[in-house]
Design an enzyme around this catalytic site. Structure first.
Site, PDB file in Angstrom:
ATOM      1  N   HIS A 127      17.330  11.214   4.860  1.00 50.57           N
ATOM      2  CA  HIS A 127      16.561  11.366   6.100  1.00 50.57           C
ATOM      3  C   HIS A 127      15.062  11.410   5.834  1.00 50.57           C
ATOM      4  O   HIS A 127      14.266  11.167   6.742  1.00 50.57           O
ATOM      5  CB  HIS A 127      17.039  12.599   6.871  1.00 50.57           C
ATOM      6  CG  HIS A 127      18.354  12.388   7.560  1.00 50.57           C
ATOM      7  ND1 HIS A 127      18.690  12.998   8.744  1.00 50.57           N
ATOM      8  CD2 HIS A 127      19.414  11.609   7.222  1.00 50.57           C
ATOM      9  CE1 HIS A 127      19.917  12.603   9.107  1.00 50.57           C
ATOM     10  NE2 HIS A 127      20.368  11.775   8.196  1.00 50.57           N
ATOM     11  N   HIS A 164      29.397   9.760   2.345  1.00 52.65           N
ATOM     12  CA  HIS A 164      30.272  10.561   3.206  1.00 52.65           C
ATOM     13  C   HIS A 164      31.585  10.912   2.515  1.00 52.65           C
ATOM     14  O   HIS A 164      32.518  11.369   3.163  1.00 52.65           O
ATOM     15  CB  HIS A 164      30.507   9.841   4.543  1.00 52.65           C
ATOM     16  CG  HIS A 164      29.285   9.805   5.413  1.00 52.65           C
ATOM     17  ND1 HIS A 164      29.228   9.186   6.641  1.00 52.65           N
ATOM     18  CD2 HIS A 164      28.036  10.321   5.222  1.00 52.65           C
ATOM     19  CE1 HIS A 164      28.021   9.310   7.169  1.00 52.65           C
ATOM     20  NE2 HIS A 164      27.271   9.994   6.325  1.00 52.65           N
ATOM     21  N   ASN A 214      18.549  15.360  13.194  1.00 54.11           N
ATOM     22  CA  ASN A 214      18.257  16.438  12.242  1.00 54.11           C
ATOM     23  C   ASN A 214      18.497  17.837  12.790  1.00 54.11           C
ATOM     24  O   ASN A 214      18.880  18.749  12.057  1.00 54.11           O
ATOM     25  CB  ASN A 214      16.789  16.359  11.791  1.00 54.11           C
ATOM     26  CG  ASN A 214      16.495  15.081  11.008  1.00 54.11           C
ATOM     27  OD1 ASN A 214      17.412  14.433  10.518  1.00 54.11           O
ATOM     28  ND2 ASN A 214      15.221  14.734  10.903  1.00 54.11           N
ATOM     29  N   ARG A 269      21.692  14.349   1.776  1.00 52.73           N
ATOM     30  CA  ARG A 269      21.340  13.853   3.115  1.00 52.73           C
ATOM     31  C   ARG A 269      19.857  14.056   3.428  1.00 52.73           C
ATOM     32  O   ARG A 269      19.221  13.212   4.068  1.00 52.73           O
ATOM     33  CB  ARG A 269      22.212  14.557   4.158  1.00 52.73           C
ATOM     34  CG  ARG A 269      22.024  14.011   5.565  1.00 52.73           C
ATOM     35  CD  ARG A 269      23.087  14.549   6.503  1.00 52.73           C
ATOM     36  NE  ARG A 269      22.993  13.956   7.833  1.00 52.73           N
ATOM     37  CZ  ARG A 269      22.847  14.666   8.943  1.00 52.73           C
ATOM     38  NH1 ARG A 269      22.792  15.992   8.888  1.00 52.73           N
ATOM     39  NH2 ARG A 269      22.777  14.053  10.116  1.00 52.73           N
TER      40      ARG A 269
HETATM   41  C1  HEM Z   1      25.460   4.463   7.550  1.00 48.92           C
HETATM   42  C2  HEM Z   1      24.845   5.168   8.467  1.00 48.92           C
HETATM   43  C3  HEM Z   1      24.975   6.672   8.538  1.00 48.92           C
HETATM   44  C4  HEM Z   1      25.263   7.391   9.650  1.00 48.92           C
HETATM   45  C5  HEM Z   1      25.507   6.847  11.045  1.00 48.92           C
HETATM   46  C6  HEM Z   1      25.306   8.771   9.251  1.00 48.92           C
HETATM   47  C7  HEM Z   1      25.573   9.826  10.112  1.00 48.92           C
HETATM   48  C8  HEM Z   1      25.865  11.107   9.705  1.00 48.92           C
HETATM   49  C9  HEM Z   1      26.262  12.169  10.576  1.00 48.92           C
HETATM   50  C10 HEM Z   1      26.387  12.071  12.088  1.00 48.92           C
HETATM   51  C11 HEM Z   1      26.527  13.256   9.815  1.00 48.92           C
HETATM   52  C12 HEM Z   1      27.000  14.631  10.310  1.00 48.92           C
HETATM   53  C13 HEM Z   1      25.833  15.399  10.872  1.00 48.92           C
HETATM   54  C14 HEM Z   1      26.280  16.582  11.701  1.00 48.92           C
HETATM   55  O1  HEM Z   1      27.275  16.468  12.418  1.00 48.92           O
HETATM   56  O2  HEM Z   1      25.594  17.631  11.640  1.00 48.92           O
HETATM   57  C15 HEM Z   1      26.267  12.894   8.449  1.00 48.92           C
HETATM   58  C16 HEM Z   1      26.423  13.728   7.375  1.00 48.92           C
HETATM   59  C17 HEM Z   1      26.095  13.369   6.091  1.00 48.92           C
HETATM   60  N1  HEM Z   1      25.479  12.203   5.698  1.00 48.92           N
HETATM   61 FE1  HEM Z   1      25.324  10.526   6.786  1.00 48.92          FE
HETATM   62  N2  HEM Z   1      25.055   8.869   7.915  1.00 48.92           N
HETATM   63  C18 HEM Z   1      24.824   7.604   7.434  1.00 48.92           C
HETATM   64  C19 HEM Z   1      24.463   7.270   6.149  1.00 48.92           C
HETATM   65  C20 HEM Z   1      24.260   8.190   5.160  1.00 48.92           C
HETATM   66  C21 HEM Z   1      23.606   7.917   3.898  1.00 48.92           C
HETATM   67  C22 HEM Z   1      23.000   6.559   3.510  1.00 48.92           C
HETATM   68  C23 HEM Z   1      23.609   9.061   3.188  1.00 48.92           C
HETATM   69  C24 HEM Z   1      23.048   9.356   1.828  1.00 48.92           C
HETATM   70  C25 HEM Z   1      22.573   8.445   0.995  1.00 48.92           C
HETATM   71  C26 HEM Z   1      24.303  10.055   3.987  1.00 48.92           C
HETATM   72  C27 HEM Z   1      24.608  11.322   3.584  1.00 48.92           C
HETATM   73  C28 HEM Z   1      25.275  12.256   4.357  1.00 48.92           C
HETATM   74  C29 HEM Z   1      25.829  13.486   3.835  1.00 48.92           C
HETATM   75  C30 HEM Z   1      25.887  13.878   2.372  1.00 48.92           C
HETATM   76  C31 HEM Z   1      26.323  14.212   4.937  1.00 48.92           C
HETATM   77  C32 HEM Z   1      26.944  15.614   4.920  1.00 48.92           C
HETATM   78  C33 HEM Z   1      25.792  16.635   4.982  1.00 48.92           C
HETATM   79  C34 HEM Z   1      26.220  18.101   4.957  1.00 48.92           C
HETATM   80  O3  HEM Z   1      27.383  18.422   4.795  1.00 48.92           O
HETATM   81  O4  HEM Z   1      25.299  18.929   5.123  1.00 48.92           O
HETATM   82  N3  HEM Z   1      24.633   9.493   5.179  1.00 48.92           N
HETATM   83  N4  HEM Z   1      25.851  11.585   8.412  1.00 48.92           N
END
Ligand code: HEM
Length: 319
Positions: A67, A194, A95, A63
């Site tokens: 970002h 995800h 973030n 992630r």
């Molecule tokens: C399509 C649009 C996307 C949205 C709206 C989105 C939104 C989010 C949100 C809200 C979270 C949880 C954050 C939290 O509650 O602290 C999250 C976690 C995550 N996102 Fe996305 N995301 C998107 C696309 C992506 C992309 C393109 C990637 C990587 C190429 C990605 C990788 C991740 C990962 C791996 C997590 C888990 C992180 C952790 O456990 O520390 N996301 N995302």
């Protein structure tokens, strides 16, 4: 190949060199082969050791790279701490209290600095760490083109405006990714990230309590750890079936309304991306290939190369 060939007119060659030099970002998978031969193995070791201590760290590092790249390109701006001259990206809405893995990057960077001082950029480190994280959790591998350089500044406002929100509609997601040059299909593939990692209650509460396109049993089990008020930072898995395996279960979950975020379920909600979700759900290999290709593309967004930017010694601050 090259400009020394005498069989072709010099003017044509000059034009060719110009086009090659400007049209490509001048990256190469062997960029550190002589300047820092241990770079890739150092990063791989650092990532596998962090992921073996805590599987979620693989998700967090993936992630971080996303970002970074979506905010003025893959220039490691996301890693910069605030200074007197600018407020960095760490406290931007998407973030703050959410991004993690900075210490893992610091540890690997200090190992790289001991082995080859001032050679390996933080932006390349982050890009390779994202790939190695996916591999460590059982996902596909791919070759990472290298030679990115690091920014000297960061942008809080760009972080706030460029990173998609979990409240996004399908058309909002498609537009957000299209602004970065991605097709809807690539957006769906990248969302497959995800399949690993966690989200805070605050990121999915509204989907849980106020929307009907969520599996009732799934919603009930989530509510135990995500009350209608309070518990904002309580975590749930983005992929309820296999949160530490990089597989295609995320897409299978969407088909049965077990997407955690509103934005996740938007990808399978009767709209134009349903068919792609079905494809990735039934064909894991297609997902892995499309994901790997889209990751290479994401890693090439708006790079600093050549003599632009710098190689930061400490990823948290400009030299
Ligand atoms: C399509 C649009 C996307 C949205 C709206 C989105 C939104 C989010 C949100 C809200 C979270 C949880 C954050 C939290 O509650 O602290 C999250 C976690 C995550 N996102 Fe996305 N995301 C998107 C696309 C992506 C992309 C393109 C990637 C990587 C190429 C990605 C990788 C991740 C990962 C791996 C997590 C888990 C992180 C952790 O456990 O520390 N996301 N995302």
């Amino acid at each position: 190949m090259g400009c020394e060939s005498s069989s072709v007119k010099p003017a044509f060659l000059l034009l060719l060199c110009f086009l090659l030099g400007t049209a490509s970002a001048q990256l190469s998978s062997t960029f550190y082969s002589t300047s820092c031969p241990s770079a890739l193995s150092t990063i791989k070791c650092g990532v596998s050791s962090a992921v073996s201590k805590e599987a979620r760290m693989g998700a967090s590092l993936l992630r971080l790279h996303f970002h970074d790249c979506f905010v003025n390109g893959c220039d490691a701006s996301v890693l910069l701490d605030d200074t007197a001259n600018f407020t960095g990206e760490k406290t931007a809405g998407p973030n703050n209290n959410s991004l993690r893995g900075f210490e893992v990057i610091d540890t690997i960077k200090s190992q790289l600095e001991s082995a080859c001082p001032g050679v390996v950029s933080c932006a390349d480190l982050l890009t390779v760490a994202a790939r190695d994280s996916v591999v460590a959790l059982g996902g596909p591998s791919w070759t990472v083109p290298l030679g990115r350089r690091d920014s000297t500044t960061a942008s809080l406002s760009a972080a706030n405006s460029n990173i998609p929100a979990p409240t996004s509609s399908l058309s909002g997601l498609i537009t957000n990714f299209s602004n970065k040059g991605f097709t809807a299909k690539e957006m769906v593939a990248l969302s497959g990230s995800h399949t690993i990692g966690q989200a805070r209650c605050t990121s999915f509460r509204n989907h849980l309590y106020n929307e009907s396109n969520i599996n009732a049993t799934f919603a009930t089990s989530l509510k135990a750890n995500c009350p209608s008020s309070g518990g904002d930072n309580n975590l749930s898995a983005l992929d309820t079936t296999s949160p530490t395996s990089f597989d295609n279960a995320y897409f299978k979950n969407l088909q049965i309304q077990k997407g955690l975020l509103h934005s996740d379920q938007e990808l399978f909600n009767g709209g134009s991306t349903d068919a792609q979700v079905n494809t990735y759900s039934s064909n894991s290999a297609t997902f892995m290939t499309d994901f790997a290709n889209a990751m290479v593309k994401m890693g090439n967004l708006n790079l600093l190369t050549g003599s632009s930017g710098q190689i930061r010694k400490n990823c948290r601050k400009a030299n």
